[in-house]
Design an enzyme around this catalytic site. Structure first.
Site, PDB file in Angstrom:
ATOM      1  N   HIS A 217       0.820  -1.200   0.000  1.00  0.00           N
ATOM      2  CA  HIS A 217       0.000   0.000   0.000  1.00  0.00           C
ATOM      3  C   HIS A 217       0.860   1.259   0.000  1.00  0.00           C
ATOM      4  CE1 HIS A 217      -3.717   2.117  -0.212  1.00  0.00           C
ATOM      5  NE2 HIS A 217      -3.192   2.997   0.607  1.00  0.00           N
ATOM      6  N   TYR A 221       1.717   5.242  -2.683  1.00  0.00           N
ATOM      7  CA  TYR A 221       2.065   6.647  -2.412  1.00  0.00           C
ATOM      8  C   TYR A 221       3.431   6.993  -2.985  1.00  0.00           C
ATOM      9  CZ  TYR A 221      -2.157   6.145   0.135  1.00  0.00           C
ATOM     10  OH  TYR A 221      -3.474   5.865   0.424  1.00  0.00           O
ATOM     11  N   HIS A 371     -10.993   0.585  -9.505  1.00  0.00           N
ATOM     12  CA  HIS A 371     -10.429   1.584  -8.576  1.00  0.00           C
ATOM     13  C   HIS A 371      -9.009   1.971  -8.979  1.00  0.00           C
ATOM     14  CE1 HIS A 371      -8.640   3.278  -4.934  1.00  0.00           C
ATOM     15  NE2 HIS A 371      -7.827   2.236  -4.842  1.00  0.00           N
ATOM     16  N   PHE A 372      -8.177   0.977  -9.263  1.00  0.00           N
ATOM     17  CA  PHE A 372      -6.779   1.402  -9.441  1.00  0.00           C
ATOM     18  C   PHE A 372      -6.488   1.988 -10.823  1.00  0.00           C
ATOM     19  CE2 PHE A 372      -5.810  -3.340  -9.668  1.00  0.00           C
ATOM     20  CZ  PHE A 372      -5.314  -3.388 -10.958  1.00  0.00           C
ATOM     21  N   HIS A 373      -7.399   1.763 -11.787  1.00  0.00           N
ATOM     22  CA  HIS A 373      -7.195   2.485 -13.054  1.00  0.00           C
ATOM     23  C   HIS A 373      -7.642   3.941 -12.936  1.00  0.00           C
ATOM     24  CE1 HIS A 373      -6.347  -1.500 -14.654  1.00  0.00           C
ATOM     25  NE2 HIS A 373      -5.718  -0.860 -15.620  1.00  0.00           N
ATOM     26  N   ARG A 434     -12.353 -10.427 -10.330  1.00  0.00           N
ATOM     27  CA  ARG A 434     -11.228  -9.578 -10.717  1.00  0.00           C
ATOM     28  C   ARG A 434     -10.349 -10.297 -11.737  1.00  0.00           C
ATOM     29  NH1 ARG A 434      -6.579  -7.042  -6.738  1.00  0.00           N
ATOM     30  NH2 ARG A 434      -5.130  -6.561  -8.416  1.00  0.00           N
ATOM     31  N   ARG A 435     -10.039 -11.543 -11.442  1.00  0.00           N
ATOM     32  CA  ARG A 435      -9.149 -12.306 -12.325  1.00  0.00           C
ATOM     33  C   ARG A 435      -9.984 -13.359 -13.026  1.00  0.00           C
ATOM     34  NH1 ARG A 435      -5.404 -11.427  -7.760  1.00  0.00           N
ATOM     35  NH2 ARG A 435      -4.099  -9.748  -8.559  1.00  0.00           N
TER      36      ARG A 435
HETATM   37 FE1  HAS Z   1      -6.141   1.998  -3.415  1.00  0.00          FE
HETATM   38  C1  HAS Z   1      -6.521  -1.402  -3.719  1.00  0.00           C
HETATM   39  C2  HAS Z   1      -7.810   1.941  -0.428  1.00  0.00           C
HETATM   40  C3  HAS Z   1      -5.584   5.401  -3.012  1.00  0.00           C
HETATM   41  C4  HAS Z   1      -3.837   1.934  -5.960  1.00  0.00           C
HETATM   42  N1  HAS Z   1      -5.366   0.562  -4.610  1.00  0.00           N
HETATM   43  C5  HAS Z   1      -5.666  -0.787  -4.590  1.00  0.00           C
HETATM   44  C6  HAS Z   1      -4.912  -1.456  -5.613  1.00  0.00           C
HETATM   45  C7  HAS Z   1      -4.111  -0.506  -6.226  1.00  0.00           C
HETATM   46  C8  HAS Z   1      -4.419   0.751  -5.596  1.00  0.00           C
HETATM   47  C9  HAS Z   1      -3.104  -0.735  -7.328  1.00  0.00           C
HETATM   48  O1  HAS Z   1      -8.737  -0.144   1.586  1.00  0.00           O
HETATM   49  C10 HAS Z   1      -4.998  -2.935  -5.959  1.00  0.00           C
HETATM   50  C11 HAS Z   1      -3.915  -3.728  -5.287  1.00  0.00           C
HETATM   51  C12 HAS Z   1      -3.990  -5.152  -5.723  1.00  0.00           C
HETATM   52  O2  HAS Z   1      -3.353  -5.480  -6.735  1.00  0.00           O
HETATM   53  O3  HAS Z   1      -4.700  -5.927  -5.078  1.00  0.00           O
HETATM   54  N2  HAS Z   1      -6.655   3.408  -2.019  1.00  0.00           N
HETATM   55  C13 HAS Z   1      -7.355   3.177  -0.884  1.00  0.00           C
HETATM   56  C14 HAS Z   1      -7.548   4.435  -0.172  1.00  0.00           C
HETATM   57  C15 HAS Z   1      -6.918   5.398  -0.906  1.00  0.00           C
HETATM   58  C16 HAS Z   1      -6.347   4.744  -2.052  1.00  0.00           C
HETATM   59  C17 HAS Z   1      -8.276   4.649   1.098  1.00  0.00           C
HETATM   60  N3  HAS Z   1      -4.967   3.397  -4.317  1.00  0.00           N
HETATM   61  C18 HAS Z   1      -4.884   4.730  -3.994  1.00  0.00           C
HETATM   62  C19 HAS Z   1      -3.932   5.389  -4.839  1.00  0.00           C
HETATM   63  C20 HAS Z   1      -3.426   4.405  -5.679  1.00  0.00           C
HETATM   64  C21 HAS Z   1      -4.091   3.165  -5.331  1.00  0.00           C
HETATM   65  C22 HAS Z   1      -3.573   6.848  -4.772  1.00  0.00           C
HETATM   66  C23 HAS Z   1      -2.400   4.490  -6.737  1.00  0.00           C
HETATM   67  C24 HAS Z   1      -1.646   5.520  -6.964  1.00  0.00           C
HETATM   68  N4  HAS Z   1      -7.020   0.550  -2.304  1.00  0.00           N
HETATM   69  C25 HAS Z   1      -7.607   0.730  -1.099  1.00  0.00           C
HETATM   70  C26 HAS Z   1      -8.031  -0.584  -0.569  1.00  0.00           C
HETATM   71  C27 HAS Z   1      -7.663  -1.542  -1.502  1.00  0.00           C
HETATM   72  C28 HAS Z   1      -7.026  -0.801  -2.582  1.00  0.00           C
HETATM   73  C29 HAS Z   1      -8.690  -0.874   0.690  1.00  0.00           C
HETATM   74  C30 HAS Z   1      -7.866  -3.056  -1.393  1.00  0.00           C
HETATM   75  C31 HAS Z   1      -9.031  -3.485  -2.200  1.00  0.00           C
HETATM   76  C32 HAS Z   1      -9.172  -4.993  -2.180  1.00  0.00           C
HETATM   77  O4  HAS Z   1     -10.095  -5.482  -1.493  1.00  0.00           O
HETATM   78  O5  HAS Z   1      -8.408  -5.698  -2.845  1.00  0.00           O
HETATM   79  C33 HAS Z   1      -6.803   6.879  -0.534  1.00  0.00           C
HETATM   80  O6  HAS Z   1      -5.447   7.260  -0.498  1.00  0.00           O
HETATM   81  C34 HAS Z   1      -7.572   7.742  -1.465  1.00  0.00           C
HETATM   82  C35 HAS Z   1      -7.587   9.193  -1.006  1.00  0.00           C
HETATM   83  C36 HAS Z   1      -7.935  10.102  -2.153  1.00  0.00           C
HETATM   84  C37 HAS Z   1      -8.809  11.095  -2.095  1.00  0.00           C
HETATM   85  C38 HAS Z   1      -9.099  11.881  -3.352  1.00  0.00           C
HETATM   86  C39 HAS Z   1      -8.640  13.339  -3.244  1.00  0.00           C
HETATM   87  C40 HAS Z   1      -8.951  14.017  -4.530  1.00  0.00           C
HETATM   88  C41 HAS Z   1      -8.093  14.825  -5.216  1.00  0.00           C
HETATM   89  C42 HAS Z   1      -8.552  15.415  -6.504  1.00  0.00           C
HETATM   90  C43 HAS Z   1      -9.155  16.790  -6.260  1.00  0.00           C
HETATM   91  C44 HAS Z   1      -9.583  17.391  -7.530  1.00  0.00           C
HETATM   92  C45 HAS Z   1      -9.440  18.693  -7.823  1.00  0.00           C
HETATM   93  C46 HAS Z   1      -9.917  19.177  -9.129  1.00  0.00           C
HETATM   94  C47 HAS Z   1      -8.779  19.666  -6.915  1.00  0.00           C
HETATM   95  C48 HAS Z   1      -9.527  11.425  -0.850  1.00  0.00           C
HETATM   96  C49 HAS Z   1      -6.724  15.166  -4.725  1.00  0.00           C
HETATM   97  C50 HAS Z   1     -11.029  20.127  -8.931  1.00  0.00           C
HETATM   98  C51 HAS Z   1     -11.292  20.763 -10.220  1.00  0.00           C
HETATM   99  C52 HAS Z   1     -11.594  22.041 -10.347  1.00  0.00           C
HETATM  100  C53 HAS Z   1     -11.738  22.601 -11.711  1.00  0.00           C
HETATM  101  C54 HAS Z   1     -11.788  22.890  -9.166  1.00  0.00           C
END
Ligand code: HAS
Length: 540
Positions: A217, A221, A371-373, A434-435
Site C-alpha cells: 500500500h 504513495y 479503482h486502481f485504473h 477480478r481475475r
Molecule cells: Fe487503493 C486497492 C484503499 C488510493 C492503488 N489501490 C488498490 C490497488 C491498487 C491501488 C493498485 O482499503 C490494488 C492492489 C492489488 O493489486 O490488489 N486506495 C485506498 C484508499 C486510498 C487509495 C483509502 N490506491 C490509492 C492510490 C493508488 C491506489 C492513490 C495508486 C496511486 N485501495 C484501497 C483498498 C484496496 C485498494 C482498501 C484493497 C481493495 C481490495 O479489497 O483488494 C486513498 O489514499 C484515497 C484518497 C484520495 C482522495 C481523493 C482526493 C482528490 C483529489 C482530486 C481533487 C480534484 C481537484 C480538481 C482539486 C480522498 C486530490 C477540482 C477541479 C476544479 C476545476 C476545481
C-alpha cells in the site's frame, strides 16, 4: 557544475526515454486484456504470451518500472535544480545501470521464461530466480539514487534552514519507499528466492502476503507523491497562480510519512489468520491516510481558484470556466486537471475499499482494477506522462511538437479511463471476478458460468480501453516526435514553480527526524500483533 548538469541531463533523458519505450509493451498488453475479457480474442498472442503472462508484463511495466524510473528521474531533476549543489554523477549512473539490469532480468523472466506471477507475485505462485533478482536490482538501484541525494541535501541544510517544498516532497517519497521496501526485500530474499532456487520446499504463504502488503500500500504513495509535487510546483506556475499553502502541502507530506505503511492489512480483510481487531485498527488508519489527499484536493482547488481570479474572474463559480483547459501552450495544465478529475472518483472508491464490511462485497471483483485504473491509471499516470514530456523538453532544449494532438491525449485518457473504471466497478458489484480465465464462457449459454448480464460491462470496459489505447498512440507520437525535433532552446534542468502565499519555515515542517520516529512507532503498534497472529495461526 556545468559538467554535472550535462551528465544529469543525459541521465534524466535516458531514465525517462527507456521507461516510455517499455511502456509501449505495457500499453499494448492493456488493450489485449480488455479484448480478452470481452471475449473478442482467445489468447494474448503477441510475443506468444498467455493472458496471465501478458497481465504480468502489463502490471510490472506500467506500475513498477515506469513509476520507479520516473520517480528517480524527477528526483534527480529536483535535487539538482533546487539545491544547486554538486551531486555525485558516478553514483547517479550506477543507480541507473542497476535499475536497467534489474528491468532487463525481469523482462527476460516474463518474456522468455514466461513468468505469470503478476505484479504482486503472491506465493504459492513462484517465478524463476531472474524475476526476483531483477526486482531486487530495480529497487536497490532506486535506493542508490536516494542515498546519493542525502549528502547533497545535508550540505545544503548546513547553510539553509528552509528545505524547498519539492525537495521536501521527493525526500518524503523516497523515505516512504525505503521503509516500505524493507518488508518486501525480506519476503523476496528469505522466502521467494530460496523457494525459486529450490533451497527450501515450503514457505509460509500468509506471512509472505503480509510482508508484501506492508510494502504494497505504501507503494501506491511512492507512485502518487511525485505527481503531488508536480501539483504543488508546476501546476500553479502554468496557470500563473500562487500555491495556496506551502504549510498545507508539507502537512500533507508528513501525514503520508506517518500513515502510508501501517495500513497494508486493508488488502487482507478477507484473509484468515489475522485477528479482526487488527484489521479494524488498520482500517481506521487507512481513513487517516486519505486525509493528506483531502488536504491536497483543497490546496490545489484553492490554488486553481486563486489563479483564475488573478486572471480576471469574479463570480462565485465562474472561475472554474476561466481555467486554460484548451490552451495548447499551457498543455501541462490539461494533463494535471484531467488527472485530478479522474482522481476524485479514484479517491472515493478507495474509501469504499477501505470500509471493512463493504470491502467484502468488492474484494477480488473487477471493482478493484476499476479503482486502481482511476488512481494509478488516472492522476498518477497522466502526471507522469505530462511531467516526462516537460522534463524531456527541458533537458533537450526542444519545444513540444504536435500541440493539438498533445492536448487530446489527457482528455481522451480522462474519457477512456472513466468509462473503463466505472464499468469495471459496476461489473464488480454485480459479481464479475477480478481475475478471469473464463473469457467468452460468461456469454455462452452452454457454460455453467453463463452470465449475460456481466458481459455488457465487459463490452463497455472494452470501449473505455480502446479510447485509452488511442490516447496512448497519440502520446507516443508526440513523445517520439519531440525526441526527433530540432533543438531550439538552451538545454537545462529546470522546474518552473510559483511562489506560495505563505512560507512554512518551522523546523518541524523542514526536517524529518520526528516524523520518522513517529512513523516507526505507528508501524510497530499496527504490525506487531498482526505478525504475531500470522505466525500463531499458521504455525510459524
Ligand atoms: Fe487503493 C486497492 C484503499 C488510493 C492503488 N489501490 C488498490 C490497488 C491498487 C491501488 C493498485 O482499503 C490494488 C492492489 C492489488 O493489486 O490488489 N486506495 C485506498 C484508499 C486510498 C487509495 C483509502 N490506491 C490509492 C492510490 C493508488 C491506489 C492513490 C495508486 C496511486 N485501495 C484501497 C483498498 C484496496 C485498494 C482498501 C484493497 C481493495 C481490495 O479489497 O483488494 C486513498 O489514499 C484515497 C484518497 C484520495 C482522495 C481523493 C482526493 C482528490 C483529489 C482530486 C481533487 C480534484 C481537484 C480538481 C482539486 C480522498 C486530490 C477540482 C477541479 C476544479 C476545476 C476545481
Amino acid at each position: 557544475m556545468e559538467r554535472i548538469q550535462k551528465s544529469l541531463r543525459t541521465l534524466i533523458f535516458w531514465e525517462i526515454t527507456i521507461s516510455i519505450i517499455l511502456l509501449i509493451l505495457g500499453i499494448y498488453h492493456g488493450l489485449m486484456q480488455v479484448l480478452y475479457r470481452a471475449g473478442i480474442i482467445k489468447s494474448v498472442s503477441f510475443l506468444g504470451l498467455t493472458y496471465y503472462q501478458g497481465l504480468t508484463l502489463h502490471g510490472v511495466v506500467n506500475a513498477i518500472v515506469l513509476t520507479t524510473f520516473f520517480a528517480v528521474a524527477f528526483g534527480n531533476a529536483i535535487i539538482y535544480h533546487y539545491l544547486k549543489k554538486p551531486i555525485n554523477t558516478k553514483i547517479a549512473w550506477l543507480s541507473f545501470w542497476l535499475m536497467l539490469i534489474g528491468t532487463l532480468l525481469a523482462a527476460y523472466a516474463i518474456l522468455i521464461q514466461k513468468t505469470d506471477v503478476l505484479y504482486t507475485f503472491y506465493p504459492p505462485l513462484i517465478a524463476p530466480p531472474a524475476f526476483y533478482i531483477g526486482a531486487v536490482l530495480l529497487v536497490v538501484g532506486s535506493w542508490v539514487a536516494f542515498f546519493n541525494w542525502i549528502p547533497t541535501y545535508l550540505s545544503y541544510k548546513k547553510e539553509n534552514k528552509y528545505t524547498p517544498l519539492a525537495v521536501f516532497g521527493i525526500l518524503t517519497t523516497f523515505l516512504i519507499w525505503f521503509l516500505c521496501t524493507i518488508p518486501v526485500a525480506i519476503e523476496i530474499l528469505f522466502m521467494l528466492l530460496p523457494k525459486s532456487l529450490g533451497l527450501v520446499q515450503e514457505i509460509n504463504n500468509l506471512l509472505a502476503r503480509t510482508l508484501f502488503w506492508m510494502f504494497g500500500h505504501a507503494l501506491v504513495y511512492f507512485w502518487l507523491l511525485p505527481v503531488y509535487i508536480g501539483l504543488y510546483t508546476l501546476l500553479p506556475k502554468v496557470i500563473s497562480s500562487k500555491l495556496f499553502s506551502d504549510t498545507f502541502a508539507r502537512v500533507s507530506f508528513v501525514l503520508f510519512i506517518l500513515f502510508s505503511i501501517p495500513v497494508g492489512v486493508h488488502h487482507q480483510y478477507a484473509d484468515p489468520g489475522i485477528g479482526t481487531s487488527w484489521k479494524l485498527i488498520q482500517g481506521f488508519l487507512t481513513f487517516m491516510v486519505a486525509i493528506p489527499s483531502f488536504i491536497t484536493a483543497f490546496t490545489v482547488a484553492a490554488t486553481l481558484e486563486y489563479g483564475a481570479r488573478r486572471n480576471g474572474s469574479n463570480g462565485l463559480l465562474s472561475w472554474l470556466f476561466k481555467l486554460p483547459y484548451f490552451d495548447k501552450e499551457k498543455w501541462l495544465f490539461a494533463y494535471f486537471i484531467s488527472g485530478l478529475f479522474v482522481f476524485i472518483l479514484g479517491g472515493i472508491t478507495g474509501i469504499v475499499n477501505a470500509s471493512y464490511n463493504v470491502n467484502l462485497v468488492v474484494h477480488n471483483t473487477s471493482y478493484v482494477p476499476g479503482h486502481f485504473h482511476l488512481t494509478v491509471g488516472g492522476l498518477v499516470f497522466l502526471g507522469i506522462l505530462g511531467i516526462s514530456l516537460y522534463l524531456i523538453s527541458k533537458v533537450t532544449g526542444k519545444e513540444i511538437p504536435l500541440k493539438t494532438l498533445n492536448l487530446l491525449v489527457p482528455y481522451l485518457w480522462l474519457i477512456g479511463s472513466v468509462i473503463f473504471g466505472i464499468s469495471m466497478m459496476v461489473g464488480g458489484v454485480l459479481g464479475i471476478p477480478r481475475r478471469t480465465n473464463m473469457g467468452l464462457t460468461y456469454a455462452n449459454p452452454e457454460s455453467p458460468l453463463y452470465h449475460p448480464d456481466w458481459m455488457i460491462w465487459n463490452y463497455i470496459a472494452l470501449i473505455g480501453g480502446i479510447i485509452m489505447f488511442l490516447a496512448m498512440v497519440f502520446y507516443f507520437i508526440v513523445f517520439f516526435s519531440l525526441l526527433f525535433s530540432k533543438k531550439v532552446n538552451e538545454e537545462k534542468i529546470e522546474i518552473e514553480d510559483a511562489e506560495s502565499l505563505d512560507k512554512a519555515d518551522s523546523k518541524l515542517l523542514n526536517e524529518f527526524k520526528v516524523w520518522i520516529v513517529l512513523a516507526l512507532i505507528l508501524i510497530v503498534i499496527a504490525y506487531t500483533f498482526v505478525y504475531y497472529d500470522v505466525i500463531r495461526t499458521t504455525g510459524g
